[in-house]
Scaffold this motif. Structure first.
Motif, PDB file in Angstrom:
ATOM      1  N   ARG A   1      18.831  43.727  19.038  1.00 27.21           N
ATOM      2  CA  ARG A   1      17.795  43.946  18.035  1.00 27.21           C
ATOM      3  C   ARG A   1      16.690  42.919  18.231  1.00 27.21           C
ATOM      4  O   ARG A   1      16.935  41.795  18.647  1.00 27.21           O
ATOM      5  CB  ARG A   1      18.392  43.856  16.638  1.00 27.21           C
ATOM      6  CG  ARG A   1      19.526  44.849  16.447  1.00 27.21           C
ATOM      7  CD  ARG A   1      19.966  44.940  15.016  1.00 27.21           C
ATOM      8  NE  ARG A   1      20.563  43.706  14.535  1.00 27.21           N
ATOM      9  CZ  ARG A   1      21.393  43.650  13.509  1.00 27.21           C
ATOM     10  NH1 ARG A   1      21.746  44.752  12.888  1.00 27.21           N
ATOM     11  NH2 ARG A   1      21.862  42.504  13.097  1.00 27.21           N
TER      12      ARG A   1
ATOM     13  N   TYR B   1      12.700  46.206  22.165  1.00 31.99           N
ATOM     14  CA  TYR B   1      12.350  47.611  21.990  1.00 31.99           C
ATOM     15  C   TYR B   1      13.284  48.518  22.789  1.00 31.99           C
ATOM     16  O   TYR B   1      12.961  49.657  23.077  1.00 31.99           O
ATOM     17  CB  TYR B   1      10.899  47.850  22.401  1.00 31.99           C
ATOM     18  CG  TYR B   1       9.928  46.980  21.649  1.00 31.99           C
ATOM     19  CD1 TYR B   1       8.990  46.206  22.322  1.00 31.99           C
ATOM     20  CD2 TYR B   1       9.980  46.895  20.263  1.00 31.99           C
ATOM     21  CE1 TYR B   1       8.109  45.393  21.625  1.00 31.99           C
ATOM     22  CE2 TYR B   1       9.104  46.084  19.568  1.00 31.99           C
ATOM     23  CZ  TYR B   1       8.169  45.327  20.249  1.00 31.99           C
ATOM     24  OH  TYR B   1       7.301  44.520  19.568  1.00 31.99           O
ATOM     25  N   SER B   2      14.425  47.967  23.146  1.00 25.86           N
ATOM     26  CA  SER B   2      15.385  48.768  23.918  1.00 25.86           C
ATOM     27  C   SER B   2      15.812  49.995  23.129  1.00 25.86           C
ATOM     28  O   SER B   2      16.202  49.879  21.963  1.00 25.86           O
ATOM     29  CB  SER B   2      16.626  47.942  24.218  1.00 25.86           C
ATOM     30  OG  SER B   2      16.364  46.926  25.137  1.00 25.86           O
ATOM     31  N   PRO B   3      15.751  51.161  23.741  1.00 26.97           N
ATOM     32  CA  PRO B   3      16.197  52.354  23.030  1.00 26.97           C
ATOM     33  C   PRO B   3      17.700  52.348  22.858  1.00 26.97           C
ATOM     34  O   PRO B   3      18.439  51.770  23.658  1.00 26.97           O
ATOM     35  CB  PRO B   3      15.752  53.493  23.946  1.00 26.97           C
ATOM     36  CG  PRO B   3      15.709  52.887  25.305  1.00 26.97           C
ATOM     37  CD  PRO B   3      15.285  51.465  25.100  1.00 26.97           C
TER      38      PRO B   3
END
Lengths: 109, 116
Positions: free
Chosen positions: B99, B102-104
Motif C-alpha cells: 500500500r 500504485y501497484s495493481p
C-alpha cells in the motif's frame, strides 16, 4: 457509512448506447483505480488515476479523476455486450485501498 | 504466468463448523490482501500482509476470523464456528508492492462460502 459511493447501482442498456458511472466521496484519495469483475471471477484492473483532473482513455472507456481527487467517473461510448460486468472503483486513503459499492452493468445485444 | 490461485472454489459448511480458505499469490508479490464480497456487491477489506511486517487486521469482523501467511507466500484464512452471515465470496489479491504504491491488485477467482 460507505466511504465510496457509486451510482447508479444497476444499469441495463442496449448495445450502442453511451453511459457514465460515478464514484463519489467526501474524502481525498491519493489515487483511484477502476476494476471490472465478471461472474465467477475476481476483479481485474482497468486503470489507475493519480493526478487531480487527470483523464485516461482505454479504447471506448474514458476515466476522469476529479480536480479535488474526491470523485471519479467512467464513461463508456457505444457500449458492447462484452462490457457487461460489475464495475468497482477503489480509492487509496490512509494507506489502504477502499472499494466502492459497485455498479452492475448489463448491455443487451 | 500463473495468477492468484484460491482453493476451494466452493465450500458448503454447516453452521458452527470451522473452515480454512487458501490463497497462493503470484510469485514475488510482497503484498497479500483478503476481501469479502456479499451478493456481488462491493468488496469489504479483511486483512493485509506486507513482507515481514505485522499484518493489518483492522478489517476482520470478529475474533472468529484469523489469517496467516507462511514464508511470505501462501495464506490461509480461517473462520471458526461459522455463522450464516459469513456466507459470501472471499477474495484474495496480491500485488508487487504494498500500500502506498500504485501497484495493481491481482485477484484470484475467490472461494464461495455457503453456511447452512
Amino acid at each position: 457509512t460507505q466511504l465510496l459511493e457509486q451510482s447508479p447501482q444497476f444499469l441495463s442498456i442496449q448495445e450502442g448506447e453511451n453511459l457514465t458511472v460515478y464514484c463519489n466521496s467526501s474524502s481525498v484519495f491519493s489515487s483511484l483505480q477502476w476494476y471490472r469483475q465478471e461472474p465467477g471471477e475476481g476483479p481485474v484492473l482497468l486503470v489507475t488515476v493519480v493526478t487531480g483532473g487527470e483523464v485516461k482513455k482505454l479504447k471506448r472507456l474514458t476515466f476522469q479523476f476529479g480536480d479535488a481527487r474526491k470523485d471519479s467517473s467512467l464513461h463508456i461510448t457505444a457500449a458492447q455486450p462484452g462490457d457487461t460486468g460489475l464495475y468497482l472503483c477503489a480509492g487509496a486513503i490512509w494507506g489502504k485501498l477502499i472499494f466502492g459499492t459497485g455498479t452492475r452493468l448489463q448491455v443487451f445485444p | 504466468g500463473a495468477g492468484v490461485s484460491q482453493s476451494p472454489s466452493n465450500k458448503v459448511t454447516e453452521k458452527g463448523k470451522d473452515v480454512e480458505l487458501r490463497c497462493d499469490p503470484i510469485s514475488g508479490h510482497t503484498a497479500l490482501y483478503w476481501y469479502r464480497q456479499s451478493l456481488g456487491q462491493g468488496l469489504e477489506f479483511l486483512i493485509y500482509f506486507q513482507g515481514n511486517s505485522a499484518p493489518d487486521k483492522s478489517g476482520l469482523p470478529s475474533d472468529r476470523f484469523s489469517a496467516e501467511r507462511t514464508g511470505g507466500s501462501v495464506s490461509t484464512l480461517t473462520i471458526q464456528r461459522t455463522q450464516q452471515e459469513d456466507s459470501a465470496v472471499y477474495l484474495c489479491a496480491s500485488s508487487l508492492e504494498g500500500r502506498g504504491s500504485y501497484s495493481p491488485l491481482h485477484f484470484g477467482n475467490g472461494t464461495r462460502l455457503t453456511v447452512t
